[in-house]
Structures are given as C-alpha cells and as structure tokens.
Design a protein around this motif. Structure first.
Motif, PDB file in Angstrom:
ATOM      1  N   ASN A  85       6.788   1.386 -12.093  1.00 12.63           N
ATOM      2  CA  ASN A  85       5.636   0.494 -11.818  1.00 12.63           C
ATOM      3  C   ASN A  85       5.825  -0.118 -10.621  1.00 12.63           C
ATOM      4  OD1 ASN A  85       4.121   1.828 -14.007  1.00 12.63           O
ATOM      5  ND2 ASN A  85       5.538   0.698 -15.482  1.00 12.63           N
ATOM      6  N   PHE A  86       6.243   0.352  -9.697  1.00 10.65           N
ATOM      7  CA  PHE A  86       6.468  -0.615  -8.389  1.00 10.65           C
ATOM      8  C   PHE A  86       5.015  -1.057  -8.004  1.00 10.65           C
ATOM      9  CE2 PHE A  86       6.627  -0.938  -3.634  1.00 10.65           C
ATOM     10  CZ  PHE A  86       7.491  -2.019  -3.598  1.00 10.65           C
ATOM     11  N   SER A  87       5.038  -2.461  -7.604  1.00  9.18           N
ATOM     12  CA  SER A  87       3.607  -2.746  -7.342  1.00  9.18           C
ATOM     13  C   SER A  87       3.548  -3.490  -5.948  1.00  9.18           C
ATOM     14  CB  SER A  87       3.043  -3.790  -8.373  1.00  9.18           C
ATOM     15  OG  SER A  87       4.104  -5.039  -8.469  1.00  9.18           O
ATOM     16  N   GLY A  88       4.644  -3.343  -4.996  1.00  8.49           N
ATOM     17  CA  GLY A  88       4.511  -3.969  -3.784  1.00  8.49           C
ATOM     18  C   GLY A  88       4.078  -2.892  -2.840  1.00  8.49           C
ATOM     19  N   VAL A  89       4.548  -3.168  -1.565  1.00  5.75           N
ATOM     20  CA  VAL A  89       4.439  -2.208  -0.309  1.00  5.75           C
ATOM     21  C   VAL A  89       5.429  -1.126  -0.284  1.00  5.75           C
ATOM     22  CG1 VAL A  89       3.864  -1.889   1.926  1.00  5.75           C
ATOM     23  CG2 VAL A  89       3.109  -3.626   0.845  1.00  5.75           C
ATOM     24  N   TYR A  90       4.976   0.256  -0.201  1.00  4.98           N
ATOM     25  CA  TYR A  90       6.000   1.276  -0.338  1.00  4.98           C
ATOM     26  C   TYR A  90       5.741   2.040   1.138  1.00  4.98           C
ATOM     27  CZ  TYR A  90       8.718   5.286  -1.858  1.00  4.98           C
ATOM     28  OH  TYR A  90       9.684   6.386  -1.915  1.00  4.98           O
ATOM     29  N   VAL A  91       6.759   2.103   1.888  1.00  4.83           N
ATOM     30  CA  VAL A  91       6.761   2.584   3.350  1.00  4.83           C
ATOM     31  C   VAL A  91       7.571   4.095   3.261  1.00  4.83           C
ATOM     32  CG1 VAL A  91       7.610   2.077   5.612  1.00  4.83           C
ATOM     33  CG2 VAL A  91       7.112   0.409   4.245  1.00  4.83           C
ATOM     34  N   GLU A  92       6.775   4.991   3.318  1.00  6.04           N
ATOM     35  CA  GLU A  92       7.339   6.334   3.169  1.00  6.04           C
ATOM     36  C   GLU A  92       7.607   6.613   4.770  1.00  6.04           C
ATOM     37  OE1 GLU A  92       8.783   9.381   3.096  1.00  6.04           O
ATOM     38  OE2 GLU A  92       8.309   9.046   1.136  1.00  6.04           O
ATOM     39  N   ALA A  93       8.935   6.398   4.959  1.00  2.00           N
ATOM     40  CA  ALA A  93       9.476   6.710   6.543  1.00  2.00           C
ATOM     41  C   ALA A  93      10.294   7.899   6.666  1.00  2.00           C
ATOM     42  CB  ALA A  93      10.170   5.605   6.802  1.00  2.00           C
ATOM     43  N   ASN A  94      10.196   9.063   5.740  1.00  2.00           N
ATOM     44  CA  ASN A  94      11.011  10.213   5.975  1.00  2.00           C
ATOM     45  C   ASN A  94      10.475  11.083   6.650  1.00  2.00           C
ATOM     46  OD1 ASN A  94      13.140   9.449   4.011  1.00  2.00           O
ATOM     47  ND2 ASN A  94      11.169   9.211   2.354  1.00  2.00           N
ATOM     48  N   ALA A  95      11.156  12.100   7.212  1.00  2.00           N
ATOM     49  CA  ALA A  95      10.658  13.224   8.074  1.00  2.00           C
ATOM     50  C   ALA A  95      10.089  14.192   7.336  1.00  2.00           C
ATOM     51  CB  ALA A  95      11.860  13.819   9.111  1.00  2.00           C
ATOM     52  N   ILE A  96       8.777  13.906   6.640  1.00  2.00           N
ATOM     53  CA  ILE A  96       8.103  14.972   5.816  1.00  2.00           C
ATOM     54  C   ILE A  96       6.971  15.120   6.315  1.00  2.00           C
ATOM     55  CG2 ILE A  96       9.655  14.165   4.033  1.00  2.00           C
ATOM     56  CD1 ILE A  96       6.948  12.779   2.876  1.00  2.00           C
ATOM     57  N   THR A  97       6.132  16.106   5.924  1.00  2.00           N
ATOM     58  CA  THR A  97       4.756  16.698   6.321  1.00  2.00           C
ATOM     59  C   THR A  97       3.727  15.549   5.885  1.00  2.00           C
ATOM     60  OG1 THR A  97       4.036  18.029   4.434  1.00  2.00           O
ATOM     61  CG2 THR A  97       5.180  19.199   6.170  1.00  2.00           C
ATOM     62  N   ALA A  98       2.610  15.813   6.640  1.00  2.00           N
ATOM     63  CA  ALA A  98       1.514  14.665   6.405  1.00  2.00           C
ATOM     64  C   ALA A  98       1.079  14.948   4.909  1.00  2.00           C
ATOM     65  CB  ALA A  98       0.387  14.729   7.456  1.00  2.00           C
ATOM     66  N   GLU A  99       1.103  16.002   4.714  1.00  2.00           N
ATOM     67  CA  GLU A  99       0.443  16.553   3.331  1.00  2.00           C
ATOM     68  C   GLU A  99       1.417  15.887   2.184  1.00  2.00           C
ATOM     69  OE1 GLU A  99      -1.127  19.124   6.379  1.00  2.00           O
ATOM     70  OE2 GLU A  99       0.941  18.541   5.917  1.00  2.00           O
ATOM     71  N   ARG A 100       2.771  16.147   2.278  1.00  2.00           N
ATOM     72  CA  ARG A 100       3.457  15.522   1.480  1.00  2.00           C
ATOM     73  C   ARG A 100       3.533  13.872   1.405  1.00  2.00           C
ATOM     74  NH1 ARG A 100       9.818  17.337   1.939  1.00  2.00           N
ATOM     75  NH2 ARG A 100       9.693  16.322  -0.222  1.00  2.00           N
ATOM     76  N   THR A 101       3.437  13.285   2.426  1.00  2.00           N
ATOM     77  CA  THR A 101       3.187  12.143   2.502  1.00  2.00           C
ATOM     78  C   THR A 101       1.878  11.501   1.816  1.00  2.00           C
ATOM     79  OG1 THR A 101       4.242  11.735   4.658  1.00  2.00           O
ATOM     80  CG2 THR A 101       2.984   9.728   3.999  1.00  2.00           C
ATOM     81  N   GLN A 102       0.856  12.201   1.965  1.00  2.00           N
ATOM     82  CA  GLN A 102      -0.492  12.113   0.992  1.00  2.00           C
ATOM     83  C   GLN A 102      -0.066  12.210  -0.425  1.00  2.00           C
ATOM     84  OE1 GLN A 102      -3.070  14.540   2.969  1.00  2.00           O
ATOM     85  NE2 GLN A 102      -3.216  13.193   5.105  1.00  2.00           N
ATOM     86  N   ARG A 103       0.716  13.107  -0.736  1.00  2.00           N
ATOM     87  CA  ARG A 103       0.853  13.176  -2.234  1.00  2.00           C
ATOM     88  C   ARG A 103       1.751  12.197  -2.759  1.00  2.00           C
ATOM     89  NH1 ARG A 103       2.248  18.889  -0.951  1.00  2.00           N
ATOM     90  NH2 ARG A 103       4.330  18.658  -1.230  1.00  2.00           N
ATOM     91  N   ILE A 104       2.537  11.685  -1.921  1.00  2.00           N
ATOM     92  CA  ILE A 104       3.398  10.680  -2.419  1.00  2.00           C
ATOM     93  C   ILE A 104       2.487   9.207  -2.459  1.00  2.00           C
ATOM     94  CG2 ILE A 104       5.311   8.896  -1.466  1.00  2.00           C
ATOM     95  CD1 ILE A 104       6.708  11.442  -0.379  1.00  2.00           C
ATOM     96  N   ALA A 105       1.572   9.215  -1.618  1.00  2.00           N
ATOM     97  CA  ALA A 105       0.550   8.015  -1.787  1.00  2.00           C
ATOM     98  C   ALA A 105      -0.179   8.069  -2.869  1.00  2.00           C
ATOM     99  CB  ALA A 105      -0.218   7.971  -0.789  1.00  2.00           C
ATOM    100  N   ALA A 106      -0.672   9.363  -3.222  1.00  2.00           N
ATOM    101  CA  ALA A 106      -1.256   9.563  -4.579  1.00  2.00           C
ATOM    102  C   ALA A 106      -0.464   9.320  -5.742  1.00  2.00           C
ATOM    103  CB  ALA A 106      -1.916  10.818  -4.887  1.00  2.00           C
ATOM    104  N   LEU A 107       0.790   9.233  -5.693  1.00  2.00           N
ATOM    105  CA  LEU A 107       1.676   9.021  -6.788  1.00  2.00           C
ATOM    106  C   LEU A 107       1.706   7.302  -7.326  1.00  2.00           C
ATOM    107  CD1 LEU A 107       4.697  11.194  -6.136  1.00  2.00           C
ATOM    108  CD2 LEU A 107       3.326  11.685  -7.886  1.00  2.00           C
ATOM    109  N   LEU A 108       1.689   6.715  -6.258  1.00  2.00           N
ATOM    110  CA  LEU A 108       2.235   5.401  -6.180  1.00  2.00           C
ATOM    111  C   LEU A 108       0.789   4.611  -6.560  1.00  2.00           C
ATOM    112  CD1 LEU A 108       4.720   5.456  -3.537  1.00  2.00           C
ATOM    113  CD2 LEU A 108       5.360   4.861  -5.908  1.00  2.00           C
TER     114      LEU A 108
END
Length: 279
Positions: A85-108
C-alpha cells in the motif's frame, strides 16, 4: 536540502550510485537489506545509504521510491510495493518496455504518482554523468529534477505520458548495446583471418555514429537487396570461425523487408520506415 526520504530498490551498481546522488539533496536515502548480497551491503555503505530490515518499513518511511533492478524483476517488485500500500511517488526506472511500465503504473493505484524513468549512460561515479529521462505527472517529475539538481545525475523531462522515457531508453539501448555485439563479431571474424588491425584502421577513419544520421536509413533501404546477401555470406564466415552467426542472419532478414526498394533513390525516410513495418 530536499526534505524527502528516498527509497532505492535495489542498490546494484547503477542503483546505489544514483541513490548516492539523491542523498546529496534528500534528507535520507533508505535501502532494504532483506535477501540482499554482501556486495549490495558494501555498495550501500559506500554511497551512504541507510539500511532498513523490511520492504514495508522502507515504503512506510519513503516519500519517493526509485526502482532500479534487473528488467525481469521489475513487475514482481512493483507488485510487492503495491501489496504494501505504498502511497508516495514510484519511479519505474528499469530498462523495460513502455507497455510493461504502463502495466506497473496500473498496479500502483494507491501511489501518489508513478513516473517513468530511463537512465542513459554509465553509473554516476568517477566523473560519469548519466541522464535520467523522465515522463509522467508534472509535479512528480519536477520533484525529481529538484532531487538530482547539482548532482552527477542529469535529468530531462520528456512529457507527461507514461512510456516515453522507457521507449527512449530501449530505442537507444537497441543500437548502443547491439553495436557492441557487432564490434565483437567483426573483430572476431577479422582476427580469425589475421586482419584485425586493418579493420580497426578502417573504422578509425570514421568516428561519427550512424545513429545520428537517420537520413541514411533510406539509402540503406535502397541498397538492402545486395547488403542482405552480403551479410548472409558474412554469417557463413562467422559460423565457419566458430562465432555465432544469428545476429547477422537476423539483420539480413530485416533488410529483406526492403527488397522492393532496390536502387530507389527517391525513397524517403518515412517510406523506408513504413516498409520496415510490413513483413
């Protein structure tokens, strides 16, 4: 000083050095010791990071968390963060596809914001100054720019769309890293026949990068009909030398998509790229 508390997941060679730069302006930079190696401990200590025993404690204390881990672990790590239940700013800075980054954003869903990040360059040590490209909500990206202000990590905000920074990172990496593999194959092939120094001499006469010359793509397309077979021949030689031929065979297959552009001097960059998307 920025009064934020930052969390780094996890302190590898890039993550620890980036976190060390964040420590210049943040009040505290945390890392989680659970399951980490002695090497991670040493890197964290070297860069002045504060250890905490659990991911939950890190997330409870951190205002901003930066994820820098092997690409395969990125989504699993994000799920762990979401479960806490993290409620701060999450920086997804890994070398992954744009689609995976969008999936991660949807998780949080409980996060204050998710920022897409991509680091281009070497870890910020010994005078190296990588750039952290950012895309996402303006307030969150502005906070990250302030966090790294005056440090060896440069920042560049690309816009608000999640996926832009990831796309830029992988677009550059696809050239930069594959080109290193091509160097190994080219030198290996030349060495097999005793002409490696001559190869280096040829290359030394051209020091610029084709990546900076996108207009050359149309010329490549017009010549693909003969370049493809040439690379197949080179692949055969690599195989004969015990070197892996697959990369050049894949390049030849790519060139085959331009077969109908033979000697077309009027071909534009747009036309060439369009043809490349059509099997």
């Amino acid at each position: 000083m920025n009064q934020q508390t930052i969390g780094i997941l996890h302190p590898g060679s890039m993550g620890a050095a980036v976190a060390g730069c964040a420590a210049t302006n943040a009040s505290t930079v945390l890392w989680c010791t659970a399951g980490r190696s002695p090497e991670s401990v040493a890197r964290a200590e070297q860069h002045g990071l504060e250890p905490v025993p659990t991911l939950q404690e890190l997330l409870d204390r951190a205002d901003t968390v930066i994820s820098l881990c092997p690409p395969a672990a990125a989504e699993g790590l994000a799920r762990d963060v979401a479960a806490c239940n993290f409620s701060g700013v999450y920086v997804e800075a890994n070398a992954i596809t744009a689609e995976r980054t969008q999936r991660i954003a949807a998780l949080l869903l409980r996060a204050e914001a998710v920022v897409d990040g991509g680091v281009v360059g070497s870890p910020p040590v010994n005078g190296k100054t990588p750039t952290l490209y950012l895309s996402g909500p303006a307030a969150a990206t502005a906070g990250l720019e302030a966090l790294f202000s005056g440090t060896a990590v440069r920042t560049n905000c690309l816009g608000s769309a999640i996926g832009q920074a990831s796309a830029l990172k992988l677009a550059y990496a696809s050239f930069q890293k594959t080109s290193r593999v091509l160097v190994a194959l080219s030198i290996g092939l030349a060495k097999e026949h005793g002409v490696e120094q001559e190869l280096v001499d040829i290359a030394s006469r051209r020091s610029d990068s084709y990546l900076a010359e996108p207009e050359y793509i149309a010329k490549t397309a017009a010549r693909a009909w003969r370049w493809g077979p040439e690379l197949e021949e080179a692949a055969d030689m690599l195989a004969a030398a015990g070197l892996p031929p697959e990369l050049l065979r894949a390049a030849a297959t790519t060139l085959a998509r331009w077969d109908d552009a033979k000697n077309n001097r009027k071909l534009t960059l747009t036309d060439a790229l369009s043809k490349l998307t059509q099997p």
